[in-house]
Design a protein around this motif. Structure first.
Motif, PDB file in Angstrom:
ATOM      1  N   THR A 252      17.817  -6.442  14.888  1.00 54.78           N
ATOM      2  CA  THR A 252      18.453  -7.085  16.241  1.00 54.78           C
ATOM      3  C   THR A 252      19.827  -7.027  16.365  1.00 54.78           C
ATOM      4  O   THR A 252      20.407  -6.878  17.442  1.00 54.78           O
ATOM      5  CB  THR A 252      18.008  -8.557  15.839  1.00 54.78           C
ATOM      6  N   ASN A 364      20.400 -15.694  12.021  1.00 53.28           N
ATOM      7  CA  ASN A 364      19.104 -15.512  12.173  1.00 53.28           C
ATOM      8  C   ASN A 364      18.507 -15.251  10.982  1.00 53.28           C
ATOM      9  O   ASN A 364      17.261 -15.636  10.766  1.00 53.28           O
ATOM     10  CB  ASN A 364      19.153 -13.890  12.795  1.00 53.28           C
ATOM     11  N   ALA A 377      12.120 -12.732  17.039  1.00 48.22           N
ATOM     12  CA  ALA A 377      13.430 -11.849  16.830  1.00 48.22           C
ATOM     13  C   ALA A 377      13.908 -11.514  18.281  1.00 48.22           C
ATOM     14  O   ALA A 377      15.137 -11.295  18.431  1.00 48.22           O
ATOM     15  CB  ALA A 377      12.811 -10.934  16.133  1.00 48.22           C
ATOM     16  N   TRP A 378      12.805 -11.282  19.293  1.00 43.93           N
ATOM     17  CA  TRP A 378      13.363 -10.821  20.445  1.00 43.93           C
ATOM     18  C   TRP A 378      14.140 -11.989  21.125  1.00 43.93           C
ATOM     19  O   TRP A 378      15.022 -11.750  22.105  1.00 43.93           O
ATOM     20  CB  TRP A 378      12.158 -10.239  21.295  1.00 43.93           C
ATOM     21  N   LEU A 381      17.550 -12.358  20.109  1.00 44.58           N
ATOM     22  CA  LEU A 381      18.285 -11.053  20.375  1.00 44.58           C
ATOM     23  C   LEU A 381      18.808 -11.621  21.753  1.00 44.58           C
ATOM     24  O   LEU A 381      19.935 -11.291  22.156  1.00 44.58           O
ATOM     25  CB  LEU A 381      17.363  -9.818  20.606  1.00 44.58           C
ATOM     26  N   SER A 481      14.912  -3.109  22.861  1.00 42.37           N
ATOM     27  CA  SER A 481      14.154  -4.373  22.951  1.00 42.37           C
ATOM     28  C   SER A 481      12.625  -3.928  22.967  1.00 42.37           C
ATOM     29  O   SER A 481      11.836  -4.709  22.521  1.00 42.37           O
ATOM     30  CB  SER A 481      14.323  -4.890  24.359  1.00 42.37           C
ATOM     31  N   LEU A 484      11.669  -3.418  19.253  1.00 41.51           N
ATOM     32  CA  LEU A 484      11.806  -4.711  18.538  1.00 41.51           C
ATOM     33  C   LEU A 484      10.231  -5.624  18.827  1.00 41.51           C
ATOM     34  O   LEU A 484       9.708  -6.073  18.010  1.00 41.51           O
ATOM     35  CB  LEU A 484      13.063  -5.555  18.862  1.00 41.51           C
TER      36      LEU A 484
END
Length: 526
Positions: A252, A364, A377-378, A381, A481, A484
């Motif tokens: 990320t 994170n 996680a996204w 981000l 993106s 991920l």
């Protein structure tokens, strides 16, 4: 002279048709992998069926220790017994074995370790006439192992933490090998602020071995051992680097790091400065944790949902936001002087942003490990990562300007810093305050506005010479993106049926698509 492969990557990163086709291809491959992964590794039984299997496979206790562990924790052989204490006692021990089964096994044990000791303890754990159970245990000689420990359990459940602490401490004095009693005595001494007793416990050279670094934070703060607290804080943060969530946290951060590199011409000096800035950001997270523990456990300045809305908001602004933004800027200060000597506002804002990114990386790790997992996680981000690097980048740019002008323009820096702290506090408020939780969707808009305040001056100072030879921020953002989110989908499918993994994936991604397009709009012409 750029290599042919570099030129190809730079060209493809700006080819919107290629980005769309590559994204769709990766999504299709990820869906296929996720589907077959779900069939191969995902659960194929209902929750009720899984529960029956777990209960059927529960081990039968064969020793006194296993029986005690089963009654106390619901598991005769827990994975990490050294990390268990009175806080882990089952609130309804009858959910494991029946009273008849416990009594039958206890009757087979030699006395007084058998029924004479376990029966009253078992009765007290069930909450049935706990006073009588305590009296029966008191009638047994304190020289018998587990007698004081069982008393500590019952006193703890009664809410008499002082007597519970004394009972656990007595067990430790008589039978020093009891890890459970050691931990329980220390935890209760800390919570009851029994500093004299806590100090004597801390003198034990083996004390640290019974606690994880993060657990020591509360203990050392309560005993006012600020030097030991600092070391424990550093160990706790370094311990997270061994977490399995290191990979998604690094990935990320790498997406934004590569995007930042596209705004200047990378050189060995700049890359070294960027790496140091990232480390400095991680260090700022360590400092933040240290001061957060001191403020909350020593000064009592903590967030309380029962406080008034104004008190909650003031804590989120004057406590959380002010603390984080101050420490991030403090760690950026050496880079502000360095950029000032080079007279480079571009280097200042980028390095400040990377300091914020390093902080977000460490945050994170803590967020993933605390129970959220890497499934968000996204979302991190686009939200938390962007929030931290944008706020630090903007404040860092004004700090650089003040430093390069020999402290002139401090009014502009102060106004910017206060605005940054307020914006951070508002973001925290809509996500944390019960009265404002209904406005949480506005946090996405707030992140977009803050990110614009970072990328607009960054675009103005971007080095355009040789820009066509550098990979576009648009390509990095889009493909990063997609990769991920695809990895998150595949990981999710290995632990639940495909339809559930796909539904959760679609809902989480769909809610953040507008924010993703807000970033794309800032990158599309670069």
């Amino acid at each position: 002279m750029p290599l042919p492969s570099q030129q190809l990557l730079a060209r493809l990163s700006r080819d919107r048709g290629f980005l769309v086709r590559a994204s769709l291809l990766m999504v299709a491959v990820a869906l296929a992998i996720a589907f077959f992964s779900s069939l191969a590794f995902g659960p194929r039984l209902s929750a009720a069926e899984l529960l029956e299997i777990i209960e059927a496979e529960t081990e039968t206790p064969t020793t006194v220790k296993e029986l005690i562990s089963l009654v106390r924790f619901g598991d005769p052989s827990p994975e990490e017994p050294r990390l268990l204490d009175c806080r882990n006692i089952l609130r309804d021990p009858r959910r494991t074995w029946t009273e008849e089964e416990i009594d039958e096994f206890a009757a087979k044990l030699p006395q007084p370790t058998g029924s004479d000791l376990i029966a009253p303890w078992w009765k007290g754990l069930r909450g049935e006439d706990r006073e009588t159970a305590v009296g029966e245990l008191l009638a047994i000689s304190p020289e018998v192992p587990y007698r004081n420990e069982f008393l500590g359990d019952l006193h703890f459940l009664e809410g008499d933490w002082t007597r519970a602490m004394e009972a656990f401490a007595e067990e430790v004095n008589r039978f020093g090998a009891s890890t459970y009693s050691r931990r329980s005595a220390v935890v209760l001494a800390s919570r009851e602020r029994q500093l004299d007793r806590l100090e004597s416990v801390l003198e034990d050279p083996e004390f640290d071995s019974f606690f994880e670094p993060k657990e020591l934070l509360e203990i050392y703060s309560e005993s006012r051992r600020f030097g030991a607290l600092g070391l424990a804080t550093l160990k706790a943060e370094l311990d997270m680097l061994r977490s399995p969530y290191l990979a998604p946290a690094l990935f990320t951060a790498a997406i934004w790091f590569l995007i930042f590199m596209a705004f200047w011409t990378p050189t060995p000096v700049r890359l070294a400065a960027a790496g140091l800035a990232f480390v400095a950001g991680a260090v700022s997270a360590v400092l933040t944790l240290y001061f957060a523990v001191v403020q909350e456990n020593v000064q009592g300045f903590a967030f309380n949902p029962q406080d008034t809305a104004i008190a909650q908001f003031l804590h989120l602004v004057a406590g959380v936001a002010l603390r984080e933004e101050t420490l991030k800027l403090l760690c950026f200060l050496p880079f502000a002087f360095w950029a000032g000597r080079r007279k480079s506002g571009l280097e200042a804002i980028l390095l400040a942003g990377i300091v914020g990114l390093g902080f977000a990386f460490q945050e994170n790790l803590q967020y993933f490990q605390s129970g959220a997992g890497s499934y968000v996680a996204w979302a991190r981000l686009l939200t938390a990562n962007a929030l931290h690097y944008s706020l630090t980048g903007v404040a860092g740019l004004y700090l650089y300007r003040m430093v390069s002008r020999r402290m002139r323009g401090w009014e502009e820096f102060l106004a910017c810093f206060l605005a940054v702290v307020l914006a951070h506090g508002v973001y925290n408020a809509v996500l944390s305050m019960p009265d404002l939780i209904g406005y949480s969707p506005l946090s996405v808009i707030l992140v977009a506005l803050i990110a614009y305040r970072f990328f607009d001056p960054l675009r103005e100072q971007m080095e355009t010479r040789g820009i066509g030879q550098r990979v576009s921020p648009l390509g990095i953002f889009v493909l990063g993106s997609v990769v991920l989110t695809c990895l998150v989908l595949i990981a999710s499918a290995t632990m639940q049926p495909f339809r559930f993994a796909l539904g959760a994936f679609a809902s989480s991604v769909g809610g953040l698509v507008p924010l993703a397009f807000a970033f794309i709009s800032r990158f599309r012409d670069l």
